[in-house]
Write a protein that holds these residues in place. Structure first.
Motif, PDB file in Angstrom:
ATOM      1  N   PHE A 186       0.812  -1.219   0.000  1.00 36.23           N
ATOM      2  CA  PHE A 186       0.000   0.000   0.000  1.00 36.23           C
ATOM      3  C   PHE A 186       0.848   1.272   0.000  1.00 36.23           C
ATOM      4  O   PHE A 186       0.297   2.362   0.099  1.00 36.23           O
ATOM      5  CB  PHE A 186      -0.937   0.023   1.206  1.00 36.23           C
ATOM      6  CG  PHE A 186      -1.902  -1.131   1.245  1.00 36.23           C
ATOM      7  CD1 PHE A 186      -2.780  -1.383   0.201  1.00 36.23           C
ATOM      8  CD2 PHE A 186      -1.935  -1.978   2.341  1.00 36.23           C
ATOM      9  CE1 PHE A 186      -3.675  -2.445   0.243  1.00 36.23           C
ATOM     10  CE2 PHE A 186      -2.823  -3.038   2.399  1.00 36.23           C
ATOM     11  CZ  PHE A 186      -3.693  -3.282   1.345  1.00 36.23           C
ATOM     12  N   GLY A 187       2.153   1.162  -0.061  1.00 33.25           N
ATOM     13  CA  GLY A 187       3.028   2.327   0.026  1.00 33.25           C
ATOM     14  C   GLY A 187       3.184   2.767   1.473  1.00 33.25           C
ATOM     15  O   GLY A 187       2.565   2.209   2.379  1.00 33.25           O
ATOM     16  N   VAL A 188       3.989   3.779   1.697  1.00 33.69           N
ATOM     17  CA  VAL A 188       4.292   4.224   3.063  1.00 33.69           C
ATOM     18  C   VAL A 188       3.035   4.756   3.761  1.00 33.69           C
ATOM     19  O   VAL A 188       2.701   4.338   4.871  1.00 33.69           O
ATOM     20  CB  VAL A 188       5.409   5.302   3.072  1.00 33.69           C
ATOM     21  CG1 VAL A 188       5.688   5.781   4.485  1.00 33.69           C
ATOM     22  CG2 VAL A 188       6.678   4.752   2.439  1.00 33.69           C
ATOM     23  N   PHE A 189       2.326   5.685   3.113  1.00 32.19           N
ATOM     24  CA  PHE A 189       1.116   6.257   3.711  1.00 32.19           C
ATOM     25  C   PHE A 189       0.064   5.171   3.940  1.00 32.19           C
ATOM     26  O   PHE A 189      -0.497   5.049   5.035  1.00 32.19           O
ATOM     27  CB  PHE A 189       0.546   7.371   2.828  1.00 32.19           C
ATOM     28  CG  PHE A 189      -0.793   7.876   3.290  1.00 32.19           C
ATOM     29  CD1 PHE A 189      -0.877   8.777   4.343  1.00 32.19           C
ATOM     30  CD2 PHE A 189      -1.965   7.440   2.683  1.00 32.19           C
ATOM     31  CE1 PHE A 189      -2.116   9.233   4.785  1.00 32.19           C
ATOM     32  CE2 PHE A 189      -3.207   7.888   3.120  1.00 32.19           C
ATOM     33  CZ  PHE A 189      -3.281   8.794   4.175  1.00 32.19           C
ATOM     34  N   GLY A 190      -0.217   4.379   2.920  1.00 31.03           N
ATOM     35  CA  GLY A 190      -1.238   3.339   3.025  1.00 31.03           C
ATOM     36  C   GLY A 190      -0.901   2.279   4.055  1.00 31.03           C
ATOM     37  O   GLY A 190      -1.765   1.821   4.803  1.00 31.03           O
ATOM     38  N   THR A 191       0.359   1.881   4.086  1.00 26.62           N
ATOM     39  CA  THR A 191       0.800   0.894   5.071  1.00 26.62           C
ATOM     40  C   THR A 191       0.589   1.425   6.476  1.00 26.62           C
ATOM     41  O   THR A 191       0.057   0.727   7.346  1.00 26.62           O
ATOM     42  CB  THR A 191       2.295   0.548   4.863  1.00 26.62           C
ATOM     43  OG1 THR A 191       2.433  -0.049   3.576  1.00 26.62           O
ATOM     44  CG2 THR A 191       2.808  -0.398   5.930  1.00 26.62           C
ATOM     45  N   THR A 192       0.987   2.683   6.700  1.00 23.00           N
ATOM     46  CA  THR A 192       0.822   3.285   8.017  1.00 23.00           C
ATOM     47  C   THR A 192      -0.653   3.398   8.372  1.00 23.00           C
ATOM     48  O   THR A 192      -1.066   3.059   9.485  1.00 23.00           O
ATOM     49  CB  THR A 192       1.490   4.675   8.064  1.00 23.00           C
ATOM     50  OG1 THR A 192       2.865   4.536   7.700  1.00 23.00           O
ATOM     51  CG2 THR A 192       1.387   5.290   9.445  1.00 23.00           C
ATOM     52  N   LEU A 193      -1.457   3.867   7.435  1.00 23.49           N
ATOM     53  CA  LEU A 193      -2.896   4.042   7.660  1.00 23.49           C
ATOM     54  C   LEU A 193      -3.551   2.721   8.068  1.00 23.49           C
ATOM     55  O   LEU A 193      -4.221   2.642   9.102  1.00 23.49           O
ATOM     56  CB  LEU A 193      -3.555   4.598   6.401  1.00 23.49           C
ATOM     57  CG  LEU A 193      -5.074   4.727   6.421  1.00 23.49           C
ATOM     58  CD1 LEU A 193      -5.492   5.844   7.359  1.00 23.49           C
ATOM     59  CD2 LEU A 193      -5.596   4.991   5.020  1.00 23.49           C
ATOM     60  N   VAL A 194      -3.342   1.688   7.276  1.00 25.84           N
ATOM     61  CA  VAL A 194      -3.971   0.396   7.549  1.00 25.84           C
ATOM     62  C   VAL A 194      -3.420  -0.216   8.839  1.00 25.84           C
ATOM     63  O   VAL A 194      -4.179  -0.683   9.701  1.00 25.84           O
ATOM     64  CB  VAL A 194      -3.783  -0.572   6.354  1.00 25.84           C
ATOM     65  CG1 VAL A 194      -4.259  -1.974   6.707  1.00 25.84           C
ATOM     66  CG2 VAL A 194      -4.520  -0.048   5.135  1.00 25.84           C
ATOM     67  N   ALA A 195      -2.103  -0.199   8.995  1.00 28.80           N
ATOM     68  CA  ALA A 195      -1.488  -0.812  10.171  1.00 28.80           C
ATOM     69  C   ALA A 195      -1.926  -0.111  11.458  1.00 28.80           C
ATOM     70  O   ALA A 195      -2.260  -0.776  12.448  1.00 28.80           O
ATOM     71  CB  ALA A 195       0.033  -0.796  10.046  1.00 28.80           C
ATOM     72  N   PHE A 196      -1.933   1.220  11.464  1.00 28.32           N
ATOM     73  CA  PHE A 196      -2.340   1.952  12.666  1.00 28.32           C
ATOM     74  C   PHE A 196      -3.819   1.768  12.960  1.00 28.32           C
ATOM     75  O   PHE A 196      -4.215   1.603  14.117  1.00 28.32           O
ATOM     76  CB  PHE A 196      -2.009   3.447  12.551  1.00 28.32           C
ATOM     77  CG  PHE A 196      -0.762   3.808  13.289  1.00 28.32           C
ATOM     78  CD1 PHE A 196      -0.814   4.361  14.544  1.00 28.32           C
ATOM     79  CD2 PHE A 196       0.477   3.562  12.719  1.00 28.32           C
ATOM     80  CE1 PHE A 196       0.346   4.666  15.233  1.00 28.32           C
ATOM     81  CE2 PHE A 196       1.637   3.858  13.397  1.00 28.32           C
ATOM     82  CZ  PHE A 196       1.571   4.414  14.659  1.00 28.32           C
ATOM     83  N   PHE A 197      -4.651   1.809  11.932  1.00 29.15           N
ATOM     84  CA  PHE A 197      -6.082   1.630  12.148  1.00 29.15           C
ATOM     85  C   PHE A 197      -6.353   0.267  12.778  1.00 29.15           C
ATOM     86  O   PHE A 197      -7.078   0.157  13.765  1.00 29.15           O
ATOM     87  CB  PHE A 197      -6.864   1.773  10.837  1.00 29.15           C
ATOM     88  CG  PHE A 197      -8.350   1.719  11.044  1.00 29.15           C
ATOM     89  CD1 PHE A 197      -9.056   2.846  11.414  1.00 29.15           C
ATOM     90  CD2 PHE A 197      -9.034   0.525  10.878  1.00 29.15           C
ATOM     91  CE1 PHE A 197     -10.429   2.793  11.626  1.00 29.15           C
ATOM     92  CE2 PHE A 197     -10.407   0.449  11.088  1.00 29.15           C
ATOM     93  CZ  PHE A 197     -11.104   1.591  11.460  1.00 29.15           C
ATOM     94  N   LEU A 198      -5.743  -0.786  12.224  1.00 30.15           N
ATOM     95  CA  LEU A 198      -5.955  -2.129  12.748  1.00 30.15           C
ATOM     96  C   LEU A 198      -5.342  -2.305  14.143  1.00 30.15           C
ATOM     97  O   LEU A 198      -5.935  -2.955  15.005  1.00 30.15           O
ATOM     98  CB  LEU A 198      -5.394  -3.172  11.782  1.00 30.15           C
ATOM     99  CG  LEU A 198      -6.118  -3.271  10.442  1.00 30.15           C
ATOM    100  CD1 LEU A 198      -5.405  -4.259   9.518  1.00 30.15           C
ATOM    101  CD2 LEU A 198      -7.582  -3.645  10.624  1.00 30.15           C
ATOM    102  N   ALA A 199      -4.163  -1.729  14.359  1.00 26.17           N
ATOM    103  CA  ALA A 199      -3.509  -1.856  15.664  1.00 26.17           C
ATOM    104  C   ALA A 199      -4.308  -1.165  16.765  1.00 26.17           C
ATOM    105  O   ALA A 199      -4.278  -1.592  17.922  1.00 26.17           O
ATOM    106  CB  ALA A 199      -2.092  -1.284  15.606  1.00 26.17           C
ATOM    107  N   GLU A 200      -5.047  -0.126  16.425  1.00 33.59           N
ATOM    108  CA  GLU A 200      -5.838   0.614  17.411  1.00 33.59           C
ATOM    109  C   GLU A 200      -7.177  -0.046  17.723  1.00 33.59           C
ATOM    110  O   GLU A 200      -7.815   0.294  18.711  1.00 33.59           O
ATOM    111  CB  GLU A 200      -6.099   2.041  16.924  1.00 33.59           C
ATOM    112  CG  GLU A 200      -5.015   3.028  17.288  1.00 33.59           C
ATOM    113  CD  GLU A 200      -4.878   3.206  18.787  1.00 33.59           C
ATOM    114  OE1 GLU A 200      -5.806   3.717  19.444  1.00 33.59           O
ATOM    115  OE2 GLU A 200      -3.828   2.824  19.318  1.00 33.59           O
ATOM    116  N   MET A 201      -7.611  -0.989  16.889  1.00 31.90           N
ATOM    117  CA  MET A 201      -8.897  -1.651  17.135  1.00 31.90           C
ATOM    118  C   MET A 201      -8.844  -2.401  18.465  1.00 31.90           C
ATOM    119  O   MET A 201      -8.023  -3.279  18.652  1.00 31.90           O
ATOM    120  CB  MET A 201      -9.246  -2.615  15.999  1.00 31.90           C
ATOM    121  CG  MET A 201      -9.492  -1.931  14.670  1.00 31.90           C
ATOM    122  SD  MET A 201     -10.816  -0.710  14.694  1.00 31.90           S
ATOM    123  CE  MET A 201     -12.236  -1.750  14.859  1.00 31.90           C
ATOM    124  N   GLY A 202      -9.701  -2.014  19.387  1.00 35.55           N
ATOM    125  CA  GLY A 202      -9.753  -2.651  20.693  1.00 35.55           C
ATOM    126  C   GLY A 202      -8.618  -2.275  21.615  1.00 35.55           C
ATOM    127  O   GLY A 202      -8.501  -2.815  22.715  1.00 35.55           O
TER     128      GLY A 202
END
Length: 191
Positions: A99-115
């Motif tokens: 997903f590129g740098v921005f996309g990777t960060t966006l997806v990874a942070f969103f998922l890591a913050e779940m719960g």
């Protein structure tokens, strides 16, 4: 203003040593492109905490004031205990490179913050203060305060940060909020 400042402070302290801060360190070391990483963290946090804050605001429409006071008080005390338990980082949180740098960060942070504890705290704070936008702005700023230096300064600050002390301070703030809520400190807010 109280909702904003408390939300900012609690999340900034709770994020120190959190798995998302570790994720910020890893992404910064891997990509060495701080601007898209910071922007990814910001967008992911706004989306995640916006959802959490909306959930917290919605909960206040379902639960009576006395029940809400007890639920929130116990939740804040639970958050205090949870803050003292070290996070474990899952390597899968950082594996979205396509997903590129921005996309990777966006997806990874969103998922890591779940719960995560800061998402749960955002729900509780939005319910406590009946201030969705103020709480989300505060929790997002707290997330940025904790993670932007991790992106730009990396391991130079990680080694010097007294993580255990910071977690104890955050836990104490959660415990104080919980006890104050149980004792009726939020009565002027309608519960």
């Amino acid at each position: 203003m109280e909702a904003f400042l408390i939300s900012t402070g609690i999340v900034a302290l709770a994020e120190v040593g959190d798995k998302t801060q570790i994720l910020a360190f890893i992404l910064a070391a891997k990509y060495k492109k701080p601007v898209p990483i910071v922007l990814g963290i910001l967008v992911a946090t706004l989306a995640n905490h916006g959802f959490a804050g909306a959930l917290g605001a919605w909960i206040t429409t379902l639960i009576g004031p006395q029940t809400l006071r007890w639920v929130l008080g116990i939740s804040f005390i639970g958050m205090a205990i949870w803050t003292l338990i070290p996070d474990k980082f899952d390597e899968a949180d950082a594996k979205f490179a396509r997903f590129g740098v921005f996309g990777t960060t966006l997806v990874a942070f969103f998922l890591a913050e779940m719960g995560d504890k800061t998402q749960v705290a955002t729900i509780a704070l939005a319910a406590q203060y009946h201030a969705l936008f103020t709480v989300v702005a505060g929790t997002t700023l707290g997330m940025m305060i904790a993670n932007v230096p991790a992106v730009f300064l990396g391991n130079r600050i990680a080694e010097k940060m007294p993580v255990r002390l910071v977690h104890r301070i955050a836990a104490a703030i959660f415990a104080i909020l919980g006890m104050a809520t149980l004792l009726g400190a939020g009565a002027k807010l309608g519960f």
